[in-house]
Design a protein around this motif. Structure first.
Motif, PDB file in Angstrom:
ATOM      1  N   GLU A 202      62.246 103.560  43.791  1.00 36.67           N
ATOM      2  CA  GLU A 202      61.910 102.562  44.809  1.00 36.67           C
ATOM      3  C   GLU A 202      63.238 102.097  45.410  1.00 36.67           C
ATOM      4  O   GLU A 202      63.620 102.497  46.495  1.00 36.67           O
ATOM      5  CB  GLU A 202      61.141 101.395  44.200  1.00 36.67           C
ATOM      6  N   GLU A 203      63.982 101.280  44.660  1.00 34.73           N
ATOM      7  CA  GLU A 203      65.357 100.957  45.036  1.00 34.73           C
ATOM      8  C   GLU A 203      66.348 101.842  44.292  1.00 34.73           C
ATOM      9  O   GLU A 203      67.457 102.071  44.764  1.00 34.73           O
ATOM     10  CB  GLU A 203      65.658  99.488  44.741  1.00 34.73           C
ATOM     11  N   GLY A 204      65.937 102.312  43.129  1.00 34.65           N
ATOM     12  CA  GLY A 204      66.800 103.194  42.349  1.00 34.65           C
ATOM     13  C   GLY A 204      66.828 104.599  42.924  1.00 34.65           C
ATOM     14  O   GLY A 204      65.948 104.991  43.690  1.00 34.65           O
ATOM     15  N   PRO A 205      67.833 105.395  42.541  1.00 36.88           N
ATOM     16  CA  PRO A 205      68.011 106.738  43.109  1.00 36.88           C
ATOM     17  C   PRO A 205      66.994 107.747  42.570  1.00 36.88           C
ATOM     18  O   PRO A 205      66.266 107.480  41.614  1.00 36.88           O
ATOM     19  CB  PRO A 205      69.429 107.104  42.660  1.00 36.88           C
ATOM     20  N   ALA A 206      66.992 108.920  43.185  1.00 33.49           N
ATOM     21  CA  ALA A 206      66.102 109.998  42.756  1.00 33.49           C
ATOM     22  C   ALA A 206      66.328 110.348  41.290  1.00 33.49           C
ATOM     23  O   ALA A 206      65.394 110.744  40.585  1.00 33.49           O
ATOM     24  CB  ALA A 206      66.300 111.224  43.637  1.00 33.49           C
ATOM     25  N   ASP A 207      67.566 110.184  40.815  1.00 35.91           N
ATOM     26  CA  ASP A 207      67.865 110.489  39.411  1.00 35.91           C
ATOM     27  C   ASP A 207      67.009 109.671  38.447  1.00 35.91           C
ATOM     28  O   ASP A 207      66.677 110.126  37.354  1.00 35.91           O
ATOM     29  CB  ASP A 207      69.352 110.223  39.123  1.00 35.91           C
ATOM     30  N   TYR A 208      66.636 108.458  38.852  1.00 42.46           N
ATOM     31  CA  TYR A 208      65.790 107.629  37.985  1.00 42.46           C
ATOM     32  C   TYR A 208      64.408 108.256  37.810  1.00 42.46           C
ATOM     33  O   TYR A 208      63.757 108.058  36.779  1.00 42.46           O
ATOM     34  CB  TYR A 208      65.648 106.211  38.565  1.00 42.46           C
ATOM     35  N   ASP A 222      55.584 105.418  39.688  1.00 40.63           N
ATOM     36  CA  ASP A 222      55.197 104.289  40.524  1.00 40.63           C
ATOM     37  C   ASP A 222      56.268 104.096  41.599  1.00 40.63           C
ATOM     38  O   ASP A 222      57.439 103.901  41.283  1.00 40.63           O
ATOM     39  CB  ASP A 222      55.003 103.045  39.662  1.00 40.63           C
ATOM     40  N   HIS A 223      55.855 104.180  42.831  1.00 38.54           N
ATOM     41  CA  HIS A 223      56.684 104.234  44.045  1.00 38.54           C
ATOM     42  C   HIS A 223      57.161 105.676  44.253  1.00 38.54           C
ATOM     43  O   HIS A 223      56.447 106.465  44.833  1.00 38.54           O
ATOM     44  CB  HIS A 223      57.864 103.262  44.011  1.00 38.54           C
ATOM     45  N   GLY A 224      58.371 105.999  43.805  1.00 35.17           N
ATOM     46  CA  GLY A 224      58.846 107.382  43.899  1.00 35.17           C
ATOM     47  C   GLY A 224      59.255 107.832  45.287  1.00 35.17           C
ATOM     48  O   GLY A 224      59.526 109.018  45.497  1.00 35.17           O
ATOM     49  N   VAL A 225      59.346 106.904  46.250  1.00 28.43           N
ATOM     50  CA  VAL A 225      59.567 107.318  47.638  1.00 28.43           C
ATOM     51  C   VAL A 225      60.953 107.933  47.878  1.00 28.43           C
ATOM     52  O   VAL A 225      61.144 108.682  48.839  1.00 28.43           O
ATOM     53  CB  VAL A 225      59.328 106.153  48.619  1.00 28.43           C
ATOM     54  N   ARG A 226      61.898 107.659  46.988  1.00 27.77           N
ATOM     55  CA  ARG A 226      63.237 108.220  47.184  1.00 27.77           C
ATOM     56  C   ARG A 226      63.361 109.648  46.649  1.00 27.77           C
ATOM     57  O   ARG A 226      64.431 110.239  46.674  1.00 27.77           O
ATOM     58  CB  ARG A 226      64.296 107.298  46.572  1.00 27.77           C
ATOM     59  N   CYS A 227      62.244 110.206  46.195  1.00 24.12           N
ATOM     60  CA  CYS A 227      62.274 111.595  45.715  1.00 24.12           C
ATOM     61  C   CYS A 227      62.713 112.559  46.802  1.00 24.12           C
ATOM     62  O   CYS A 227      63.301 113.615  46.514  1.00 24.12           O
ATOM     63  CB  CYS A 227      60.911 112.014  45.174  1.00 24.12           C
ATOM     64  N   THR A 228      62.444 112.208  48.074  1.00 25.57           N
ATOM     65  CA  THR A 228      62.774 113.126  49.162  1.00 25.57           C
ATOM     66  C   THR A 228      64.283 113.272  49.373  1.00 25.57           C
ATOM     67  O   THR A 228      64.711 114.130  50.152  1.00 25.57           O
ATOM     68  CB  THR A 228      62.107 112.667  50.472  1.00 25.57           C
ATOM     69  N   GLU A 229      65.089 112.486  48.665  1.00 25.10           N
ATOM     70  CA  GLU A 229      66.539 112.658  48.713  1.00 25.10           C
ATOM     71  C   GLU A 229      66.989 113.858  47.878  1.00 25.10           C
ATOM     72  O   GLU A 229      68.152 114.258  47.944  1.00 25.10           O
ATOM     73  CB  GLU A 229      67.236 111.388  48.202  1.00 25.10           C
TER      74      GLU A 229
END
Length: 343
Positions: A202-208, A222-229
């Motif tokens: 969410e706010e954390g990076p894809a690595d999380y 839950d959230h996961g939106v930064r996966c596209t990075e």
């Protein structure tokens, strides 16, 4: 203003909600009513003043208000009333199954007994199943800004009630609190037969997200939106069909995106990910499930097929028994066809 035809479809389709913090459904009106009932003085003079404080700059600015609001929850009846109010809204949105998060540490740290919390929530869930036919699961979340030792202490408090807890999660402030911090705790939960989910990306990076999958064995992100990075991560999420419980209005309100039209929800679907829409903390973020769906439809110009896919994904990703998933997926297709849309 005339209603868009797809808004009628959204209203009519049955849905599951898998990312809902029960404490985050505390509307300001109830906050003041419970404060009065429990003789608690709030740092706000009125409902309007509370709503004016909902101008968040990030996750932490929201959490500060969220924890202050939770202070009015004291008795079993308070937790019942809170949960029942959400379930009535769920019925209005045609939610037929919900998987609710609760944060025991938020309450036990204030001297509230664990049993008080779970009894109130469970009583409302049981009544909703009997009265509305809404089925549910209850997920106990650990607060990631606290220590793993604190999490173990909470797990010890929960031990007498594990039969009433369906799984565990990880929430609260993501920055500086990677999933790996809780690897031993989640390993112990797995030994106890408690399936896991985790907030990540969410706010954390894809690595999380990688850590949540590999170290916490999270069954959903839950959230996961930064996966596209991370294209390799997107490929894994698609291959393993790991669900993402996306919360669009939350992402907007907490400045994860600065414009809902820039949200990557459509991109997630196009990549073959099991993404769905949820309301997260609806009292604070401007809308319950149907509002999130209609806002996303408008901002992203989602078509009927995409909406049907998002809603179907909510059942696919749920912890419902397979026969119930099959039933509700068929209902989604049937009602969509009745409305003139091919699922």
């Amino acid at each position: 203003m005339n209603e868009h035809p797809l808004e009628q479809l959204i209203r009519k389709l049955p849905k599951a909600e898998l990312h809902l913090h029960i404490e985050g459904s505390l509307e300001p009106e109830m906050m003041f009513a419970l404060a009065e009932r429990n003789e608690i003085v709030l740092p706000y003079a009125s409902v309007e003043e509370v709503r004016a404080a909902y101008n968040f700059t990030d996750l932490q600015s929201f959490l500060d208000l969220y924890y202050a609001g939770a202070s009015v929850l004291v008795t079993e009846q308070d937790f019942y009333d809170l949960t029942w109010a959400y379930l009535r809204r769920a019925q209005a949105d045609h939610i037929v199954h919900t998987e609710i998060f609760f944060d025991p540490q938020t309450h036990t740290a204030r001297g509230i007994d664990f049993l008080t919390v779970i009894e109130g929530i469970r009583r409302a869930l049981a009544q909703a199943e009997k009265q509305f036919g809404i089925t549910s699961k209850l997920i106990m979340c650990f607060l990631r800004h606290l220590s793993e030792e604190d999490g173990f202490a909470t797990l010890a408090e929960a031990m007498p009630y594990l039969s009433r807890i369906d799984g565990v999660g990880l929430d609260s402030g993501e920055r500086g609190n990677p999933p790996e911090k809780f690897a031993r705790l989640f390993a112990r939960c797995a030994e106890l037969g408690l399936p896991a989910v985790a907030h990540a990306g969410e706010e954390g990076p894809a690595d999380y997200i990688w850590q949540a999958l590999d170290l916490l064995k999270s069954r959903r992100i839950d959230h996961g939106v930064r996966c596209t990075e991370d294209p390799a991560l997107v490929a894994r999420l698609a291959k393993e069909q790991i669900p993402l419980t996306v919360c669009p209005l939350s992402n907007l309100k907490l400045c994860v995106v600065d414009d809902l039209a820039k949200h990557n929800l459509r991109e997630l679907l196009a990549a073959g990910l099991v993404a769905m829409v949820n309301s997260d903390d609806p009292a604070y973020f401007g809308g319950y499930l149907n509002t999130n769906l209609t806002a996303s439809r408008a901002a992203l110009n989602l078509g009927a097929g995409e909406l049907i896919q998002l809603i179907s994904n909510s059942f696919v990703a749920s912890w419902l028994p397979e026969h119930d998933k099959t039933f509700w997926l068929a209902e989604v297709r049937r009602i969509a066809a009745e409305e003139g849309y091919a699922a």
